[in-house]
Scaffold this motif. Structure first.
Motif, PDB file in Angstrom:
ATOM      1  N   GLY A   1       1.193  -1.395   0.193  1.00 33.09           N
ATOM      2  CA  GLY A   1      -0.053   0.112  -0.108  1.00 33.09           C
ATOM      3  C   GLY A   1       0.927   0.891   0.237  1.00 33.09           C
ATOM      4  O   GLY A   1       2.102   1.335   0.633  1.00 33.09           O
ATOM      5  N   SER A   2       0.535   1.970  -0.680  1.00 38.92           N
ATOM      6  CA  SER A   2       1.015   3.662  -0.515  1.00 38.92           C
ATOM      7  C   SER A   2       1.959   4.066   0.613  1.00 38.92           C
ATOM      8  O   SER A   2       2.402   4.552   0.482  1.00 38.92           O
ATOM      9  CB  SER A   2       0.957   4.115  -1.502  1.00 38.92           C
ATOM     10  N   LYS A   3       0.747   4.162   1.408  1.00 41.26           N
ATOM     11  CA  LYS A   3       0.421   4.220   3.464  1.00 41.26           C
ATOM     12  C   LYS A   3       2.288   4.340   3.339  1.00 41.26           C
ATOM     13  O   LYS A   3       2.430   4.798   4.327  1.00 41.26           O
ATOM     14  CB  LYS A   3      -0.195   4.061   3.910  1.00 41.26           C
TER      15      LYS A   3
ATOM     16  N   ILE B   1       4.764   5.993   2.148  1.00 37.95           N
ATOM     17  CA  ILE B   1       5.101   7.607   2.613  1.00 37.95           C
ATOM     18  C   ILE B   1       5.294   7.238   3.858  1.00 37.95           C
ATOM     19  O   ILE B   1       5.885   8.143   4.024  1.00 37.95           O
ATOM     20  CB  ILE B   1       3.290   7.597   2.052  1.00 37.95           C
TER      21      ILE B   1
ATOM     22  N   TYR C   1      -3.428  14.776   3.518  1.00 34.66           N
ATOM     23  CA  TYR C   1      -3.246  13.139   4.471  1.00 34.66           C
ATOM     24  C   TYR C   1      -3.129  13.397   5.562  1.00 34.66           C
ATOM     25  O   TYR C   1      -1.540  13.656   5.536  1.00 34.66           O
ATOM     26  CB  TYR C   1      -2.772  11.954   3.039  1.00 34.66           C
TER      27      TYR C   1
ATOM     28  N   ASN D   1       1.021  16.531  -3.805  1.00 36.43           N
ATOM     29  CA  ASN D   1      -0.454  15.176  -3.642  1.00 36.43           C
ATOM     30  C   ASN D   1      -1.545  15.715  -4.434  1.00 36.43           C
ATOM     31  O   ASN D   1      -2.152  17.211  -4.165  1.00 36.43           O
ATOM     32  CB  ASN D   1      -0.900  14.870  -1.764  1.00 36.43           C
TER      33      ASN D   1
ATOM     34  N   ASN E   1      -6.396  14.915  -2.069  1.00 33.89           N
ATOM     35  CA  ASN E   1      -6.787  14.441  -0.682  1.00 33.89           C
ATOM     36  C   ASN E   1      -6.332  15.634   0.387  1.00 33.89           C
ATOM     37  O   ASN E   1      -5.184  15.569   0.816  1.00 33.89           O
ATOM     38  CB  ASN E   1      -6.850  13.183  -0.503  1.00 33.89           C
TER      39      ASN E   1
ATOM     40  N   ASP F   1       2.431  12.562  -3.844  1.00 33.21           N
ATOM     41  CA  ASP F   1       1.962  11.184  -3.466  1.00 33.21           C
ATOM     42  C   ASP F   1       0.773  11.448  -4.528  1.00 33.21           C
ATOM     43  O   ASP F   1       0.031  12.252  -5.006  1.00 33.21           O
ATOM     44  CB  ASP F   1       1.373  11.195  -2.162  1.00 33.21           C
TER      45      ASP F   1
ATOM     46  N   ALA G   1      -2.025   8.911  -5.424  1.00 33.71           N
ATOM     47  CA  ALA G   1      -2.686   8.212  -5.653  1.00 33.71           C
ATOM     48  C   ALA G   1      -4.204   8.383  -5.603  1.00 33.71           C
ATOM     49  O   ALA G   1      -4.984   6.976  -6.062  1.00 33.71           O
ATOM     50  CB  ALA G   1      -3.679   7.736  -3.274  1.00 33.71           C
ATOM     51  N   TYR G   2      -4.902   9.341  -6.508  1.00 34.25           N
ATOM     52  CA  TYR G   2      -5.663   9.654  -7.085  1.00 34.25           C
ATOM     53  C   TYR G   2      -5.647   9.780  -8.389  1.00 34.25           C
ATOM     54  O   TYR G   2      -5.763  10.362  -9.538  1.00 34.25           O
ATOM     55  CB  TYR G   2      -6.700  11.009  -5.943  1.00 34.25           C
TER      56      TYR G   2
ATOM     57  N   SER H   1      -0.886   4.140  -6.245  1.00 31.30           N
ATOM     58  CA  SER H   1      -1.736   3.236  -5.137  1.00 31.30           C
ATOM     59  C   SER H   1      -2.503   2.249  -6.415  1.00 31.30           C
ATOM     60  O   SER H   1      -3.007   3.127  -7.434  1.00 31.30           O
ATOM     61  CB  SER H   1      -2.189   4.743  -4.466  1.00 31.30           C
TER      62      SER H   1
ATOM     63  N   SER I   1      -5.275   1.032  -5.057  1.00 24.68           N
ATOM     64  CA  SER I   1      -6.531   0.658  -3.898  1.00 24.68           C
ATOM     65  C   SER I   1      -7.539   1.501  -4.181  1.00 24.68           C
ATOM     66  O   SER I   1      -8.612   1.210  -4.700  1.00 24.68           O
ATOM     67  CB  SER I   1      -6.227   1.588  -2.744  1.00 24.68           C
ATOM     68  N   LYS I   2      -7.154   3.146  -4.937  1.00 32.75           N
ATOM     69  CA  LYS I   2      -8.472   3.419  -6.234  1.00 32.75           C
ATOM     70  C   LYS I   2      -9.384   3.151  -6.852  1.00 32.75           C
ATOM     71  O   LYS I   2     -10.184   3.094  -7.023  1.00 32.75           O
ATOM     72  CB  LYS I   2      -7.666   5.275  -5.470  1.00 32.75           C
TER      73      LYS I   2
ATOM     74  N   ARG J   1      -3.769  -4.499  -0.021  1.00 33.15           N
ATOM     75  CA  ARG J   1      -2.239  -3.196   0.176  1.00 33.15           C
ATOM     76  C   ARG J   1      -1.808  -3.542  -0.817  1.00 33.15           C
ATOM     77  O   ARG J   1      -0.764  -4.131  -0.292  1.00 33.15           O
ATOM     78  CB  ARG J   1      -2.159  -3.962   1.995  1.00 33.15           C
TER      79      ARG J   1
END
Ligand SMILES: Cc1ncc(COP(=O)(O)O)c(C=O)c1O
Length: 391
Positions: free
Chosen positions: A101-103, A106, A127, A173, A177, A205, A207-208, A236, A238-239, A247
């Motif tokens: 997971g990118s979290k 990060i 975030y 980012n 977010n 980041d 992620a989106y 990621s 994820s989204k 993950r």
């Protein structure tokens, strides 16, 4: 008691605690709560990805310890995605690293690049992991305010010189977010010029990056010439593919930073389960019509919610990416007051802007990652029930 450590002890109390308490009380008294606070996609992971996971899980060698740095199929799929989507060439062996997971990446990039006392430049609001990872690494953060006036883009020239001298990392980012702000390539060029001038690595980041609407295409910071000298980009699945529970994410870009991060990672984790990496590679390599379909759904929800907000006098420019709406609270309310008032009047949970940093005061965030019928019910309740105090 001798625990927890000072590092953990300094993490501020959970900002959603008050709202969660109220939510629990309201559910207990039979009120139907619609939670637009969470950012976990409700849309299902596309079937072909789940089938691939199940297939790969049948292969005994895939059930052993995975490689620390990621399986070659996944890293190649990320490199191919970057070439296709952004025209950016990446060496899958040295410029791509798989993450849990990118979290995870990060959080780990912070102790990879900073020593105790060093500064991290953090967009505000943002975030919360950027800030918390900095505290856990005994670092300090400098908030770069994102405001409507600066189009939710940091004013690099406003950062004090003495902070710049001690800064070892900057987070960015976009699509953002919680702000849902998007940028075009010239902003990333400005950021890279600044980073190279002051020798401050950038962690972007993204992620989106694939949750975008209409003709807008989110750029990669690595499209800027010379970006690989100073920047990495987190991504990621994820989204994009509703794979939050899998993950799986990645970091790409500067090979020295990636090598340093992989040293930290190889001493703290053991890579993601190989069938998940293979399913993620398959997701990236397969037909992308599911992504377009999901984005259409988010866009429809966005339009419905913007309409609901407009009916109570809250105007927001339609975002070009992310599945969030970042909206100003009506005059005379604080973020917390407005969120509480909406919850009490409608049973709809939205997030106070202050959950994402001090510059979030005066705003609230709506997440569109709930089923469309629930989202529409929330819109109707907002239209019918929210009364704004005028004095
Ligand atoms: C801005 C941003 N970055 C990164 C992440 C982490 O995503 P993941 O760890 O699922 O890849 C999230 C998740 O909500 C996010 O909102």
């Amino acid at each position: 008691m001798n625990f927890p450590s000072d590092r953990v002890g300094q993490i501020p109390p959970y900002l959603f605690a008050e709202i969660n308490k109220k939510k629990a009380e309201m559910i207990k008294s039979g009120i139907d709560i619609i939670d637009l606070g969470i950012g976990d996609p409700d849309l299902p992971t596309p079937k072909h990805i789940i089938e691939k996971l199940a297939e790969e899980a049948q292969i005994p060698k895939n059930l052993k310890y995975p490689s620390f740095v990621g399986c070659s199929e996944f890293k190649q799929a990320v490199a191919d995605f970057y070439l296709r989507q952004f025209g950016v060439e990446l060496d899958p062996e040295t410029e791509v690293l798989a993450l849990i997971g990118s979290k995870e990446g990060i959080a780990h990039i912070v102790p990879t690049l900073i020593d105790p006392g060093d500064y991290v430049l953090i967009p505000d609001p943002s975030y919360p992991v950027y800030r918390m990872a900095t505290l856990l690494a005994n670092g300090q953060y400098y908030n770069m305010p994102l405001t409507k006036e600066n189009h939710f883009q940091p004013d690099f020239e406003d950062i004090p010189k003495e902070i710049l001298k001690c800064s070892k990392l900057m987070f960015l980012n976009y699509p953002g977010n919680p702000t849902a702000a998007t940028v075009d390539l010239p902003f990333f060029k400005e950021a890279i010029d600044f980073a190279r001038k002051h020798l401050i690595p950038i962690a972007h980041d993204s992620a989106y990056n694939m949750v975008t609407f209409d003709s807008y295409k989110a750029p990669s910071i690595l499209q800027v010439e010379g970006a690989k000298e100073i920047a990495v980009e987190f991504g990621s699945l994820s989204k994009t593919y509703s794979m939050t529970g899998f993950r799986i994410g990645y970091v790409v870009g500067n090979r020295e930073i990636i090598k340093a991060l992989s040293i930290l990672k190889s001493n703290t984790d053991t890579g993601q389960f190989t069938p998940i990496q293979k399913a993620a590679a398959f997701a990236l390599n397969s037909d992308q019509s599911c992504v377009a379909e999901y984005n259409r759904i988010y866009k429809d929800r966005m339009t419905a919610m913007l309409n609901g907000l407009q009916s109570i006098g809250i105007e927001v420019e339609p975002p070009k990416g992310s599945f969030f709406i970042w909206a100003p609270v009506p005059n005379r309310y604080t973020s917390a007051e407005f969120v509480t008032s909406v919850l009490e009047q409608t049973g709809v949970i939205i997030t106070p802007g202050t959950a994402f940093g001090p510059s979030g005061e005066g705003y609230f965030r709506v997440s569109l990652s709930v089923a469309s019928d629930r989202l529409n019910a929330a819109v109707n309740r907002i239209k019918e029930k929210v009364k704004i105090a005028i004095n």
